[in-house]
Enzyme design. Structure first.
Site, PDB file in Angstrom:
ATOM      1  N   PHE A  61       9.773  14.511   6.145  1.00 24.78           N
ATOM      2  CA  PHE A  61       9.164  15.253   5.047  1.00 24.78           C
ATOM      3  C   PHE A  61       8.851  14.305   3.881  1.00 24.78           C
ATOM      4  O   PHE A  61       9.679  13.506   3.482  1.00 24.78           O
ATOM      5  CB  PHE A  61      10.108  16.366   4.568  1.00 24.78           C
ATOM      6  N   GLN A  62       7.660  14.406   3.369  1.00 22.49           N
ATOM      7  CA  GLN A  62       7.165  13.553   2.284  1.00 22.49           C
ATOM      8  C   GLN A  62       7.269  12.070   2.607  1.00 22.49           C
ATOM      9  O   GLN A  62       7.498  11.245   1.730  1.00 22.49           O
ATOM     10  CB  GLN A  62       7.861  13.876   0.947  1.00 22.49           C
ATOM     11  N   GLU A  88       0.576  11.992 -10.730  1.00 21.65           N
ATOM     12  CA  GLU A  88       0.958  10.577 -10.591  1.00 21.65           C
ATOM     13  C   GLU A  88      -0.175   9.607 -10.914  1.00 21.65           C
ATOM     14  O   GLU A  88       0.070   8.490 -11.369  1.00 21.65           O
ATOM     15  CB  GLU A  88       1.496  10.303  -9.191  1.00 21.65           C
ATOM     16  N   LYS A 131      15.650   6.201  -0.139  1.00 20.99           N
ATOM     17  CA  LYS A 131      16.651   6.964  -0.880  1.00 20.99           C
ATOM     18  C   LYS A 131      18.067   6.443  -0.639  1.00 20.99           C
ATOM     19  O   LYS A 131      18.880   6.402  -1.568  1.00 20.99           O
ATOM     20  CB  LYS A 131      16.565   8.452  -0.485  1.00 20.99           C
ATOM     21  N   MET A 148     -24.378   9.417 -16.233  1.00 15.91           N
ATOM     22  CA  MET A 148     -24.850   8.194 -15.581  1.00 15.91           C
ATOM     23  C   MET A 148     -25.458   8.516 -14.220  1.00 15.91           C
ATOM     24  O   MET A 148     -26.435   7.895 -13.805  1.00 15.91           O
ATOM     25  CB  MET A 148     -23.711   7.179 -15.461  1.00 15.91           C
TER      26      MET A 148
END
Lengths: 597, 169
Positions: free
Chosen positions: A121-122, A59, A171, A492
């Site tokens: 969940f999630q 993502e 949802k 760097m």
């Protein structure tokens, strides 16, 4: 929005309403990754053809890809992620877009409204987590609000100072029927950013500029965000005045690099002439830049004798770190239009004699050639990273080329040695400094410009942070070129350790690197390698000739440092120059400077 | 005023009364390291659509200007008004419980009377006072109550408004 007049049309599902709103907002591509909470949206996507979905491998990459898409087109980039880990993985990208003022809309799935707060969940508190990571965010709790919020998200993302907006979509809201309305034209209730500058401030600015003896124009990403017409007007105004102009890292391409009025990038790794012009000027015109710490160096020594004019669309950017004499709040396009008109109208003759003298001084600084380096040409010689960028630049001239970078030394060398004539061709993580930005950003730019040449100039450490996107390139046949300056160090970090920490290279060596040629091949791409100077041009030519994704692993000098460098806590006139400049010694880094990043 | 002198500012913020708006304001202060000395919030429109947040903060003049600009660019913010720019009224309310008997108890009541604090609850061993006023008046009263058996305080924080005809809208 308040002023929607037409009667709503009831859509079968919230998901369909979301897609219709996306189409109304002129969205043709979204970058995303499915999961449980967003399945209704993926189902609706499956049943239509107008919006293309690019399936990323992580993502974070979806957000950077949307940034690359947005920065190379000027449009709003759109991201779709699921709840919980989908949303938390997107956070780095959102902050990146926030810091660099990139317009994005990120749609995130959420557990059904009745489960919110239940540790489902999630489930994650996505609006809570992303509140400081976005320009604004929404949690849609009622179907009636869904479409208004969608349209509003685009308005907020692209207007004012652009930025990322997140819409959290439970949802059940995606499943239930929802009313659809077209976007209205009525002003937002509470959000009305000012775009037109105050004419009095413009007059004051022009009066100051006309009397300037040692002026400098300092332009940043705000001009690019204001669109190609703004950069055209910046060029027009600069040529009208004959003033020297410098660009920030974000502003490269806002003014043609080949124009003699351009003195190069400024800041920590800016050119000698740009930084000394900033230090010695008597009038500074800042358009669309924010006096970032990478630009100003030590604040109390920053351009000590100048009157400062600052034009910015964000009032909070003005007088934040540097107090200015004239503050102009407005969109860069409107500001430049007004400046040009006022410059022409004001009959005061600019002080051409003083300006000529100032240019004489700048030319002396320029003659120092602060970006000079030496590339040994004997066969077997190691490649200098600067040379690799210059050869890449020469080989791509005349082609429609988009450059992205990761973060570190290679990024600075790309900024110094690749010359940009046009806006929207250069995409780099400026504010947040996100390693792993370049590959997905290149992916997004290539999706937007399928026939253009898109190159991610990378380091061997950064590229591994989102290397999984090689799979996305293969799936969608996106012929992105990854040009790795491989010095086997987080360069760097190594440079700072050399200069500030007694050459104690703590954890900055790139141990156990993959074979990038085989890695490319395993992702169905072409792998190339240049080990010595005589390999370089051939590898670049081969890379450019292939119509497939390529990883070119360019082995470069491990010890090379980025110069010039304004060390932390130092001022513009205290630059460190490279080894080419014998006898040039910079300041010792102070204890205060050691504590800065 | 020198660049480093601190001043106090009372800022009124008219916001959309929506979920998360207070978190945005507070997050702005904690995220950017600004001080919140005092904060109150309540709906102010008849339909409950807008809330008014009153903030008392302190910082250099540059920081106070930053705070106002940062507040103003929050999407649900309608208006930011720095009341310290002009004459204004600021009041807060405190409920103060003092425990004691005998002379101390009597003294607490006498002082309360002088401060125009109202007794809203009493037992033979306690008083609960209600006191409204500027912050320094409340502070002064509490200081006096301390040796007299001050046991508990609940303060509302500051509500403020400009003097005269000036309004936030």
């Amino acid at each position: 929005m308040d002023g929607m007049i037409a009667a709503p049309e009831l859509m079968n599902s919230g998901a369909e309403a979301v897609l219709r709103a996306l189409k109304a907002q002129d969205v043709d591509v979204i970058f995303g990754y499915p999961g449980g909470a967003v399945l209704p949206l993926y189902d609706a996507l499956f049943q239509q053809t107008e919006i293309k979905h690019i399936l990323v491998r992580h993502e974070q990459a979806a957000v950077h890809a949307a940034e690359g898409y947005a920065r190379s087109t000027g449009k709003v980039g759109v991201v779709l992620v699921t709840s919980g880990p989908g949303a938390t993985n997107a956070v780095t990208g959102l902050v990146d877009a926030l810091m660099d003022s990139i317009p994005l809309v990120c749609l995130s799935g959420q557990v059904p409204t009745h489960l919110i707060g239940n540790d489902a969940f999630q489930e994650a508190d996505t609006t809570g987590i992303t509140r400081p990571a976005t320009k604004h965010n929404y949690l849609v709790k009622k179907s009636d609000d869904l479409v208004r919020v969608m349209h509003e998200a685009f308005l907020v993302a692209r207007t004012g100072r652009p930025g990322p907006v997140l819409v959290d979509l439970p949802k059940d809201i995606l499943i239930a029927p929802a009313p659809y309305r077209e976007p209205g034209n009525a002003p937002h209730r509470s959000y009305n950013p000012r775009t037109e500058p105050d004419p009095r401030r413009i007059e004051e600015a022009v009066a100051m500029l006309k009397r300037a003896e040692r002026p400098v124009i300092y332009a940043g990403g705000g001009v690019i965000n204001a669109g190609p017409e703004a950069t055209r007007l910046l060029t027009e105004f600069t040529r009208l005045t004959g003033f020297p102009i410098t660009n920030t890292l974000m502003g490269l391409g806002a003014f043609p690099a080949s124009d003699p009025l351009f003195v190069g990038m400024l800041g920590m790794h800016g050119t000698y002439e740009a930084n000394l012009a900033m230090h010695g000027c008597d009038v500074m015109l800042n358009i669309g830049a924010r006096f970032d710490d990478r630009v100003t160096g030590r604040l109390n020594a920053f351009s000590p004798n100048s009157k400062k004019i600052h034009a910015d669309i964000d009032p909070a950017s003005i007088n934040k770190s540097v107090m200015v004499d004239v503050a102009i709040i407005g969109d860069a396009l409107a500001v430049l239009k007004a400046l040009i008109a006022a410059w022409k109208k004001d009959s005061t003759q600019p002080n051409r004699a003083a300006l000529a003298q100032w240019w004489g001084q700048i030319d002396v600084w320029r003659a120092k050639d602060s970006l000079r380096y030496t590339q040994p040409r004997d066969p077997g010689s190691i490649i200098k990273p600067q040379y690799a960028i210059e050869q890449l630049y020469k080989a791509t001239r005349g082609r429609e080329t988009f450059i992205t970078t990761e973060v570190g030394q290679h990024q600075m060398w790309a900024a110094q040695y690749f010359k940009f004539e046009k806006p929207n061709r250069w995409m780099t993580s400026g504010g947040l400094g996100t390693m792993g930005y370049g590959l997905p950003a290149a992916m997004g730019a290539q999706v937007a410009h399928p026939d253009a040449l898109v190159i991610d100039i990378a380091g061997e450490a950064s590229i591994l942070m989102n290397i999984q996107e090689m799979g996305t390139l293969a799936q969608y046949r996106l012929p992105v070129k990854v040009f790795i300056l491989n010095n086997q160090y987080m360069g760097m970090v190594r440079q700072w350790q050399e200069l500030l920490h007694g050459s104690r290279y703590s954890n900055s060596y790139s141990e156990a690197l993959p074979d990038f040629v085989k890695l490319a091949e395993s992702f169905h791409a072409v792998g190339l390698r240049a080990e010595k100077v005589e390999d370089l041009d051939r590898v670049i030519a081969e890379m450019l000739a292939v119509d497939k994704p390529v990883i070119a692993d360019i082995w470069v000098d491990q010890k090379e440092n980025v110069f010039p460098m304004i060390p932390s806590g130092a001022a513009h006139n205290e630059m460190l120059l490279g080894p080419e400049h014998k006898g040039a010694s910079g300041p010792a880094v102070t204890n205060e400077g050691m504590a800065l990043v | 005023m020198s660049d480093t002198a601190l001043r106090s500012a009372t800022i009124s913020v008219l916001v959309e009364n929506e979920s998360g708006v207070l978190a945005r304001v507070i997050g702005l202060f904690s995220g950017r390291g600004y001080n919140i000395d005092n904060l109150t919030v309540a709906p102010v429109e008849q339909d409950g659509s807008k809330s008014r947040i009153t903030l008392v903060t302190s910082g250099t003049a540059m920081v106070i200007e930053q705070i106002k600009a940062q507040l103003d660019r929050l999407v649900p913010v309608y208006k930011v008004l720095d009341l310290s720019d002009g004459p204004h009224l600021a009041r807060e309310l405190a409920l103060i419980k003092v425990l004691g008997t005998g002379e101390k108890r009597a003294e607490a009541l006498r002082l309360a009377d002088a401060f125009r604090a109202r007794v809203i609850d009493a037992t033979t061993e306690s008083f609960t006072f209600e006191l409204t006023g500027a912050t320094d008046k409340l502070d002064a009263f509490l200081e006096l109550m301390r040796p007299l058996g001050l046991a508990e305080v609940s303060r509302t924080g500051v509500a403020a408004i400009a003097r005269g005809t000036k309004t936030i809208t």
